[in-house]
Enzyme design. Structure first.
Site, PDB file in Angstrom:
ATOM      1  N   GLU A 147       0.659  -1.056   0.325  1.00 22.14           N
ATOM      2  CA  GLU A 147      -0.001   0.428  -0.069  1.00 22.14           C
ATOM      3  C   GLU A 147       0.773   1.480  -0.280  1.00 22.14           C
ATOM      4  O   GLU A 147       1.479   1.427   0.763  1.00 22.14           O
ATOM      5  CB  GLU A 147      -1.095  -0.071   1.222  1.00 22.14           C
ATOM      6  CG  GLU A 147      -1.717   1.141   1.506  1.00 22.14           C
ATOM      7  CD  GLU A 147      -2.953   1.534   2.452  1.00 22.14           C
ATOM      8  OE1 GLU A 147      -3.199   1.846   3.310  1.00 22.14           O
ATOM      9  OE2 GLU A 147      -2.807   0.114   3.570  1.00 22.14           O
ATOM     10  N   LYS A 189      -9.632   2.360  -3.741  1.00 28.58           N
ATOM     11  CA  LYS A 189     -10.602   2.008  -2.259  1.00 28.58           C
ATOM     12  C   LYS A 189     -11.458   2.492  -1.693  1.00 28.58           C
ATOM     13  O   LYS A 189     -11.962   3.624  -2.328  1.00 28.58           O
ATOM     14  CB  LYS A 189      -9.273   2.003  -1.370  1.00 28.58           C
ATOM     15  CG  LYS A 189      -9.227   1.801   0.166  1.00 28.58           C
ATOM     16  CD  LYS A 189      -8.781   2.086   1.403  1.00 28.58           C
ATOM     17  CE  LYS A 189      -9.324   1.727   2.593  1.00 28.58           C
ATOM     18  NZ  LYS A 189      -7.936   1.531   3.550  1.00 28.58           N
ATOM     19  N   CYS A 242      -5.326  -2.198   2.656  1.00 29.19           N
ATOM     20  CA  CYS A 242      -5.522  -2.215   3.698  1.00 29.19           C
ATOM     21  C   CYS A 242      -6.725  -2.847   4.525  1.00 29.19           C
ATOM     22  O   CYS A 242      -6.773  -4.361   4.665  1.00 29.19           O
ATOM     23  CB  CYS A 242      -6.314  -0.264   4.329  1.00 29.19           C
ATOM     24  SG  CYS A 242      -5.842   0.394   5.955  1.00 29.19           S
TER      25      CYS A 242
END
Length: 497
Positions: A258, A316, A368
């Protein structure tokens, strides 16, 4: 009397806190039934609705403070909050989460229900319904679901491909409630043993089908300290780490974690991106990077196939409250300003996004803590043949947060029957197979590249096909039947009186 009541509440809080050992890294799933027995016993024996809610709240406070204690590290060590303020915020967060088992306890004592079914059926169903609510309300926070504690190798994990981790939690609570209701009855123990034995048998079932030959993968763990990751003085050093690890990688599929590039993709020099592509040659390089949107205030926590610009980017969609956006800004905006977090205020991507197409692999990305949400991961099916998670948990270094999230990735792999690849900044970088078992991993806080193999798989597990619909309907119908029967029993009893 007061001292006895206080001692009882402290015992319930300790019982809830002990649940932390049932999750990763210890994986002592056998402790979760004991912890849940404390909640059921405390709530079931409470003399009033108020006392039941207090008992459920005390248990929940211990449960959540123990399981999310790492929030303190992010606020104090990396956010710069004074210790007392960070501890207060962590306690406040646990206090909010504890409202859900308290709500289940209150409803469990207030709703009409035949008394022989209150402990073994009504309370377990309400508890699990409160877990679903916790994972849904205000974008949700399903961390430390009780069912996850049984994954990947405890017998009840065998039900995860059928009813998901929420359903596993319900079966776990049902078993505990059945035994507690009449613990001297050997038939109750035999029934629970049969439930667990059937789960062990289901663990042997292959729900999905392998496709093609194994894919060699290289998962990078850059191990860049959080206070250096977004520091402009270390920007070039961070880029060098990415380049070194890309050159070191040997797999057909190379994954960087990430925000591997700590800047908007449009701000990264073309020569550097070309050098990264050259480092992997004809192989695929997938990485996490912030993406600029059309507007000045529109940007995303994203991932992309750097070696194939024709591929769609992943944005995301399930953002972290207080980390990537501020819920109720007028109330909590001060916290964001205090922490001064980099790239705060991300925009949200679409709920369903196509997987990356890399040769025979259809790689579905999640970033995440998106792998904590089962329904989010299911959106990639049936197209996806493999899953990949990009994470940076350096915010919680020195805690069990990374290990706990790894276990939740294991739950998603088992539920979907897909391999889950995890490339993280500081850990836990791992290859998880379709049964939820860790095939290979790197130690935390070590700079290295994990080399291994993963298998593309197709087909749908029952849970992948039906999602949470069957278990939610089961809970709803059970509650309606219990309440209706309870009302009839009360009316019959009042007519006799």
């Amino acid at each position: 009397m007061f001292k006895n009541r206080l001692a009882g509440l402290l015992a319930l809080a300790a019982c809830g806190a002990a649940s932390v050992f049932s999750f990763a890294p210890l994986y002592l799933g056998v402790l979760m039934p004991l912890s849940l027995a404390g909640w059921l016993w405390g709530v079931g024996r409470a003399p009033s609705v108020r006392a039941a809610m207090l008992a459920g709240y005390a248990w929940g406070l211990g449960y959540f403070v123990a399981n999310v204690y790492w929030v303190y590290i992010s606020l104090h060590t990396f956010g710069g909050m004074p210790g007392w303020m960070a501890a207060g915020c962590t306690l406040l967060f646990g206090a909010y989460l504890a409202l859900f088992p308290a709500l289940a306890a209150g409803l469990g004592r207030r709703l009409p229900c035949p008394e022989p079914l209150r402990l073994p059926l009504l309370l377990p169903t309400l508890f699990c319904a409160s877990e679903w609510l916790r994972g849904t309300l205000f974008t949700g926070f399903p961390w430390a679901e009780t069912g996850t504690s049984q994954i990947p190798s405890w017998p009840l994990a065998g039900y995860a491909p059928i009813v998901g981790s929420m359903g596993v939690g319900w079966l776990l609570l049902l078993g505990v409630g059945i035994v507690l209701a009449r613990w001297r009855d050997p038939r109750r123990w035999a029934g629970v043993a049969a439930l667990w034995l059937a789960g062990w048998g289901l663990l042997q079932v292959e729900w999905t089908t392998p496709v093609g030959k194994p894919v060699s993968v290289s998962l990078a763990q850059s191990n860049i300290a959080q206070d250096m990751k977004w520091n402009s003085a270390h920007y070039l050093d961070n880029l060098r780490v990415n380049l070194q690890q890309a050159r070191q990688a040997r797999g057909e599929l190379v994954v960087l974690p990430e925000t591997a590039i700590p800047a908007f993709l449009t701000d990264v020099p073309d020569w550097y991106l070309d050098t990264l592509r050259s480092a992997v040659g004809e192989r695929a390089l997938v990485l996490g990077v912030p993406l600029q949107g059309k507007g000045a205030d529109e940007y995303y926590n994203g991932a992309m196939v750097l070696t194939d610009p024709r591929q769609p980017v992943y944005k995301k969609q399930h953002l972290v409250p207080f980390g990537e956006f501020v819920p109720v800004p007028w109330l909590f905006g001060w916290m964001y300003r205090f922490l001064d977090m980099p790239l705060s205020g991300f925009s949200r991507g679409a709920f369903k996004q196509p997987p990356f197409v890399i040769g025979p692999t259809r790689l579905a990305a999640n970033i995440c803590y998106e792998d904590v949400f089962a329904t989010d991961i299911l959106q990639a099916l049936p197209e996806a043949t493999m899953l990949v998670n990009f994470s940076n948990l350096a915010w919680f270094d020195g805690s069990w947060a990374a290990e706990q999230q790894l276990q939740m990735s294991q739950a998603r792999a088992l539920e979907t029957g897909r391999y889950m690849l995890r490339s993280t900044n500081t850990g836990a970088t791992a290859i998880v197979d379709h049964r939820g078992r860790v095939q290979a991993r790197l130690p935390q806080r070590q700079r290295a590249v994990l080399e291994g193999q993963a298998v593309n798989r197709t087909g749908l597990t029952p849970y992948g096909r039906w999602h949470n619909t069957p278990i939610l309907l089961t809970w709803l119908l059970s509650l309606l039947a219990l309440v209706w029967t309870g009302i009839r029993c009360e009316r019959r009893q009042s007519s006799f009186n």
